[in-house]
Write a protein that holds these residues in place. Structure first.
Motif, PDB file in Angstrom:
ATOM      1  N   TRP A   1     -16.509  12.034  -8.555  1.00  0.00           N
ATOM      2  CA  TRP A   1     -15.549  10.982  -8.235  1.00  0.00           C
ATOM      3  C   TRP A   1     -14.187  11.608  -7.973  1.00  0.00           C
ATOM      4  CZ3 TRP A   1     -15.167   6.234  -6.594  1.00  0.00           C
ATOM      5  CH2 TRP A   1     -13.956   5.548  -6.731  1.00  0.00           C
ATOM      6  N   ILE A   2     -13.615  11.324  -6.819  1.00  0.00           N
ATOM      7  CA  ILE A   2     -12.268  11.779  -6.483  1.00  0.00           C
ATOM      8  C   ILE A   2     -11.322  10.619  -6.803  1.00  0.00           C
ATOM      9  CG2 ILE A   2     -10.755  12.654  -4.664  1.00  0.00           C
ATOM     10  CD1 ILE A   2     -13.104  14.492  -5.372  1.00  0.00           C
ATOM     11  N   HIS A   3     -10.385  10.819  -7.706  1.00  0.00           N
ATOM     12  CA  HIS A   3      -9.461   9.762  -8.130  1.00  0.00           C
ATOM     13  C   HIS A   3      -8.508   9.405  -6.997  1.00  0.00           C
ATOM     14  CE1 HIS A   3     -10.676   9.859 -12.313  1.00  0.00           C
ATOM     15  NE2 HIS A   3     -10.721  11.173 -12.214  1.00  0.00           N
ATOM     16  N   GLY A   4      -8.075   8.145  -7.001  1.00  0.00           N
ATOM     17  CA  GLY A   4      -7.085   7.713  -6.027  1.00  0.00           C
ATOM     18  C   GLY A   4      -5.736   8.358  -6.304  1.00  0.00           C
ATOM     19  N   HIS A   5      -4.934   8.525  -5.250  1.00  0.00           N
ATOM     20  CA  HIS A   5      -3.633   9.163  -5.410  1.00  0.00           C
ATOM     21  C   HIS A   5      -2.726   8.752  -4.236  1.00  0.00           C
ATOM     22  CE1 HIS A   5      -6.001  11.813  -2.812  1.00  0.00           C
ATOM     23  NE2 HIS A   5      -4.849  12.171  -2.253  1.00  0.00           N
ATOM     24  N   TYR A   6      -1.455   9.038  -4.381  1.00  0.00           N
ATOM     25  CA  TYR A   6      -0.504   8.826  -3.301  1.00  0.00           C
ATOM     26  C   TYR A   6      -0.370  10.104  -2.478  1.00  0.00           C
ATOM     27  CZ  TYR A   6       1.071   4.371  -5.154  1.00  0.00           C
ATOM     28  OH  TYR A   6       1.142   3.070  -5.557  1.00  0.00           O
ATOM     29  N   ALA A   7      -0.235   9.942  -1.171  1.00  0.00           N
ATOM     30  CA  ALA A   7      -0.056  11.079  -0.278  1.00  0.00           C
ATOM     31  C   ALA A   7       1.026  10.749   0.732  1.00  0.00           C
ATOM     32  CB  ALA A   7      -1.372  11.412   0.436  1.00  0.00           C
ATOM     33  N   PRO A   8       1.814  11.743   1.160  1.00  0.00           N
ATOM     34  CA  PRO A   8       2.847  11.452   2.176  1.00  0.00           C
ATOM     35  C   PRO A   8       2.193  11.174   3.515  1.00  0.00           C
ATOM     36  CG  PRO A   8       2.793  13.791   1.674  1.00  0.00           C
ATOM     37  CD  PRO A   8       1.855  13.123   0.710  1.00  0.00           C
ATOM     38  N   ARG A   9       2.813  10.295   4.277  1.00  0.00           N
ATOM     39  CA  ARG A   9       2.261   9.961   5.596  1.00  0.00           C
ATOM     40  C   ARG A   9       3.218  10.364   6.662  1.00  0.00           C
ATOM     41  NH1 ARG A   9       0.756   3.895   7.069  1.00  0.00           N
ATOM     42  NH2 ARG A   9       1.307   4.064   9.219  1.00  0.00           N
TER      43      ARG A   9
ATOM     44  N   PRO B   1       0.793  -1.232   0.000  1.00  0.00           N
ATOM     45  CA  PRO B   1       0.000   0.000   0.000  1.00  0.00           C
ATOM     46  C   PRO B   1       0.827   1.285   0.000  1.00  0.00           C
ATOM     47  CG  PRO B   1       0.026  -0.966   2.168  1.00  0.00           C
ATOM     48  CD  PRO B   1       0.717  -1.942   1.253  1.00  0.00           C
ATOM     49  N   GLY B   2       2.150   1.205   0.094  1.00  0.00           N
ATOM     50  CA  GLY B   2       2.957   2.416   0.116  1.00  0.00           C
ATOM     51  C   GLY B   2       4.395   2.142  -0.272  1.00  0.00           C
ATOM     52  N   TYR B   3       5.162   3.203  -0.384  1.00  0.00           N
ATOM     53  CA  TYR B   3       6.576   3.080  -0.719  1.00  0.00           C
ATOM     54  C   TYR B   3       7.330   4.286  -0.167  1.00  0.00           C
ATOM     55  CZ  TYR B   3       5.496   6.324  -4.515  1.00  0.00           C
ATOM     56  OH  TYR B   3       5.102   7.410  -5.234  1.00  0.00           O
TER      57      TYR B   3
ATOM     58  N   ARG C   1      13.211   9.672   2.976  1.00  0.00           N
ATOM     59  CA  ARG C   1      12.706   9.376   4.315  1.00  0.00           C
ATOM     60  C   ARG C   1      11.194   9.519   4.414  1.00  0.00           C
ATOM     61  NH1 ARG C   1      16.401  12.394   8.592  1.00  0.00           N
ATOM     62  NH2 ARG C   1      14.811  11.458   9.885  1.00  0.00           N
ATOM     63  N   VAL C   2      10.520   9.845   3.305  1.00  0.00           N
ATOM     64  CA  VAL C   2       9.060  10.057   3.303  1.00  0.00           C
ATOM     65  C   VAL C   2       8.373   8.785   2.822  1.00  0.00           C
ATOM     66  CG1 VAL C   2       7.191  11.443   2.362  1.00  0.00           C
ATOM     67  CG2 VAL C   2       9.396  12.499   2.841  1.00  0.00           C
ATOM     68  N   TYR C   3       7.354   8.341   3.564  1.00  0.00           N
ATOM     69  CA  TYR C   3       6.575   7.161   3.192  1.00  0.00           C
ATOM     70  C   TYR C   3       5.290   7.625   2.522  1.00  0.00           C
ATOM     71  CZ  TYR C   3       4.333   2.620   3.561  1.00  0.00           C
ATOM     72  OH  TYR C   3       3.716   1.430   3.275  1.00  0.00           O
ATOM     73  N   TRP C   4       5.053   7.180   1.287  1.00  0.00           N
ATOM     74  CA  TRP C   4       3.870   7.548   0.521  1.00  0.00           C
ATOM     75  C   TRP C   4       2.884   6.390   0.560  1.00  0.00           C
ATOM     76  CZ3 TRP C   4       3.225  12.205  -2.132  1.00  0.00           C
ATOM     77  CH2 TRP C   4       4.327  13.055  -2.096  1.00  0.00           C
TER      78      TRP C   4
END
Length: 89
Positions: free
Chosen positions: A81-89, A56-58, A62-65
C-alpha cells in the motif's frame, strides 16, 4: 541562683540561602499562576492535512500542492500500500 530557663517565646532566625530564596520565589509564582491553569487550551493533531478541508490542493507561496490518494502497487514481487501524500504540481 539565677533562673536559666528559656523564655516561652524564642525568636528563631533562619539563614535563607540563595537557593532557598529562588525556590521560594518559584513556588510563589506557581501559586499565583494556579488560577490561570484553567484558561490554557492545548490542541494536538495527529496525521497529515486532509485534502477535503480546502479542496484537493492548496498554495504555499507560488507552488500549488495537490493530494495524491493512496493506492496498491507492486514492489519487489509484493503488493504494498502506497500512502496518500501531497505533491507539488
Amino acid at each position: 541562683m539565677a533562673n536559666k530557663r528559656r523564655p516561652a517565646f524564642v525568636v528563631i532566625r533562619y539563614n535563607i540561602t540563595g537557593m532557598k530564596w529562588k525556590i521560594g520565589i518559584f513556588l510563589a509564582v506557581l501559586t499565583a499562576m494556579a488560577s490561570m491553569v484553567n484558561a490554557v487550551i492545548v490542541n494536538v493533531e495527529v496525521g497529515d492535512r486532509p485534502y477535503y478541508v480546502y479542496g484537493p490542493g492548496y498554495y504555499v507561496g507560488r507552488v500549488y500542492w495537490v493530494w495524491i490518494p493512496g493506492h496498491w502497487a507492486w514492489r519487489h514481487h509484493h503488493r504494498v500500500w502506497i500512502h496518500g501524500h501531497y505533491a507539488p504540481r
